[in-house]
Write a protein that holds these residues in place. Sequence first.
Motif, PDB file in Angstrom:
ATOM      1  N   PHE A   1       0.678  -1.118  -0.068  1.00 41.97           N
ATOM      2  CA  PHE A   1      -0.012   0.047  -0.159  1.00 41.97           C
ATOM      3  C   PHE A   1       0.878   1.339   0.014  1.00 41.97           C
ATOM      4  O   PHE A   1       0.796   2.246  -0.680  1.00 41.97           O
ATOM      5  CB  PHE A   1      -1.006  -0.023   1.136  1.00 41.97           C
ATOM      6  N   CYS A   2       2.022   1.111   0.875  1.00 43.45           N
ATOM      7  CA  CYS A   2       3.039   2.371   0.754  1.00 43.45           C
ATOM      8  C   CYS A   2       3.545   2.477  -0.505  1.00 43.45           C
ATOM      9  O   CYS A   2       3.565   3.536  -0.925  1.00 43.45           O
ATOM     10  CB  CYS A   2       3.960   2.067   1.855  1.00 43.45           C
ATOM     11  N   GLY A   3       3.727   1.311  -1.197  1.00 40.10           N
ATOM     12  CA  GLY A   3       4.540   1.574  -2.786  1.00 40.10           C
ATOM     13  C   GLY A   3       3.483   2.263  -3.502  1.00 40.10           C
ATOM     14  O   GLY A   3       4.166   2.889  -4.346  1.00 40.10           O
ATOM     15  N   LEU A   4       2.333   1.527  -3.359  1.00 39.96           N
ATOM     16  CA  LEU A   4       1.483   2.090  -4.338  1.00 39.96           C
ATOM     17  C   LEU A   4       1.211   3.875  -4.272  1.00 39.96           C
ATOM     18  O   LEU A   4       1.229   4.504  -5.377  1.00 39.96           O
ATOM     19  CB  LEU A   4      -0.176   1.765  -4.054  1.00 39.96           C
ATOM     20  N   PHE A   5       1.366   4.345  -3.077  1.00 40.41           N
ATOM     21  CA  PHE A   5       1.138   5.985  -2.882  1.00 40.41           C
ATOM     22  C   PHE A   5       2.326   6.630  -3.500  1.00 40.41           C
ATOM     23  O   PHE A   5       2.345   7.575  -3.826  1.00 40.41           O
ATOM     24  CB  PHE A   5       0.795   6.097  -1.462  1.00 40.41           C
ATOM     25  N   LEU A   6       3.620   5.718  -3.173  1.00 45.35           N
ATOM     26  CA  LEU A   6       4.885   6.109  -3.627  1.00 45.35           C
ATOM     27  C   LEU A   6       5.029   6.447  -5.053  1.00 45.35           C
ATOM     28  O   LEU A   6       5.543   7.196  -5.680  1.00 45.35           O
ATOM     29  CB  LEU A   6       6.129   5.431  -2.897  1.00 45.35           C
ATOM     30  N   LEU A   7       4.584   5.223  -5.745  1.00 46.06           N
ATOM     31  CA  LEU A   7       4.577   5.303  -7.132  1.00 46.06           C
ATOM     32  C   LEU A   7       3.564   6.461  -7.770  1.00 46.06           C
ATOM     33  O   LEU A   7       3.750   7.231  -8.468  1.00 46.06           O
ATOM     34  CB  LEU A   7       3.976   4.016  -7.606  1.00 46.06           C
ATOM     35  N   ILE A   8       2.366   6.754  -7.171  1.00 45.47           N
ATOM     36  CA  ILE A   8       1.339   7.978  -7.326  1.00 45.47           C
ATOM     37  C   ILE A   8       2.380   9.115  -7.471  1.00 45.47           C
ATOM     38  O   ILE A   8       2.240  10.037  -8.102  1.00 45.47           O
ATOM     39  CB  ILE A   8       0.315   7.720  -6.873  1.00 45.47           C
ATOM     40  N   GLY A   9       2.827   9.412  -6.237  1.00 45.88           N
ATOM     41  CA  GLY A   9       3.651  10.345  -5.785  1.00 45.88           C
ATOM     42  C   GLY A   9       4.882  10.841  -6.874  1.00 45.88           C
ATOM     43  O   GLY A   9       5.110  11.697  -7.451  1.00 45.88           O
ATOM     44  N   LEU A  10       5.589   9.511  -7.459  1.00 44.36           N
ATOM     45  CA  LEU A  10       6.638   9.783  -8.399  1.00 44.36           C
ATOM     46  C   LEU A  10       5.848  10.072  -9.731  1.00 44.36           C
ATOM     47  O   LEU A  10       6.336  10.821 -10.287  1.00 44.36           O
ATOM     48  CB  LEU A  10       7.326   8.346  -8.712  1.00 44.36           C
ATOM     49  N   CYS A  11       4.764   9.600  -9.999  1.00 41.10           N
ATOM     50  CA  CYS A  11       4.265  10.007 -11.156  1.00 41.10           C
ATOM     51  C   CYS A  11       3.776  11.601 -11.202  1.00 41.10           C
ATOM     52  O   CYS A  11       3.880  12.262 -12.260  1.00 41.10           O
ATOM     53  CB  CYS A  11       2.965   9.041 -11.468  1.00 41.10           C
ATOM     54  N   VAL A  12       3.155  11.960 -10.247  1.00 43.13           N
ATOM     55  CA  VAL A  12       2.918  13.345  -9.959  1.00 43.13           C
ATOM     56  C   VAL A  12       4.019  14.088 -10.017  1.00 43.13           C
ATOM     57  O   VAL A  12       4.126  15.315 -10.701  1.00 43.13           O
ATOM     58  CB  VAL A  12       2.247  13.530  -8.575  1.00 43.13           C
ATOM     59  N   PHE A  13       5.177  13.851  -9.389  1.00 45.21           N
ATOM     60  CA  PHE A  13       6.466  14.524  -9.462  1.00 45.21           C
ATOM     61  C   PHE A  13       6.980  14.712 -10.876  1.00 45.21           C
ATOM     62  O   PHE A  13       7.334  15.853 -11.478  1.00 45.21           O
ATOM     63  CB  PHE A  13       7.475  13.913  -8.439  1.00 45.21           C
ATOM     64  N   ALA A  14       7.084  13.559 -11.610  1.00 39.10           N
ATOM     65  CA  ALA A  14       7.530  13.535 -13.039  1.00 39.10           C
ATOM     66  C   ALA A  14       6.500  14.710 -13.949  1.00 39.10           C
ATOM     67  O   ALA A  14       6.935  15.229 -14.701  1.00 39.10           O
ATOM     68  CB  ALA A  14       7.339  12.154 -13.699  1.00 39.10           C
TER      69      ALA A  14
END
Length: 102
Positions: free
Chosen positions: A60-73
């Motif tokens: 679950f943490c990784g899912l939100f971190l992946l979303i954060g990475l996409c938003v950052f990009a």
Amino acid sequence: MKTRKHDSLLNLLMSMPWHVSILLGEATFVAFKWILPVMCSSSLFLKPIAAALAGMAWLFCGLFLLIGLCVFANQKRGRLSEIVIFSGDPEVASVPRLPTVR
């Protein structure tokens, strides 16, 4: 622009700054790994569910971190394209080319 009354969580997180997704991922990890097992330790039915979620907290943490990475990009790409589009100097907007080998 009209927004729907019930947007999905993904659309909501993609419209917010990337910091929000990172903090939500960290909060989810802490809650599933340490807080939920302690809260459900007295319940006979919820204890195994809490133990299973504690083992999968990194997902679950990784899912939100992946979303954060996409938003950052997306934010970085959008900022770079705004600089290129809105700069009046054509030399700033031009992309340097590599020399070609013949």
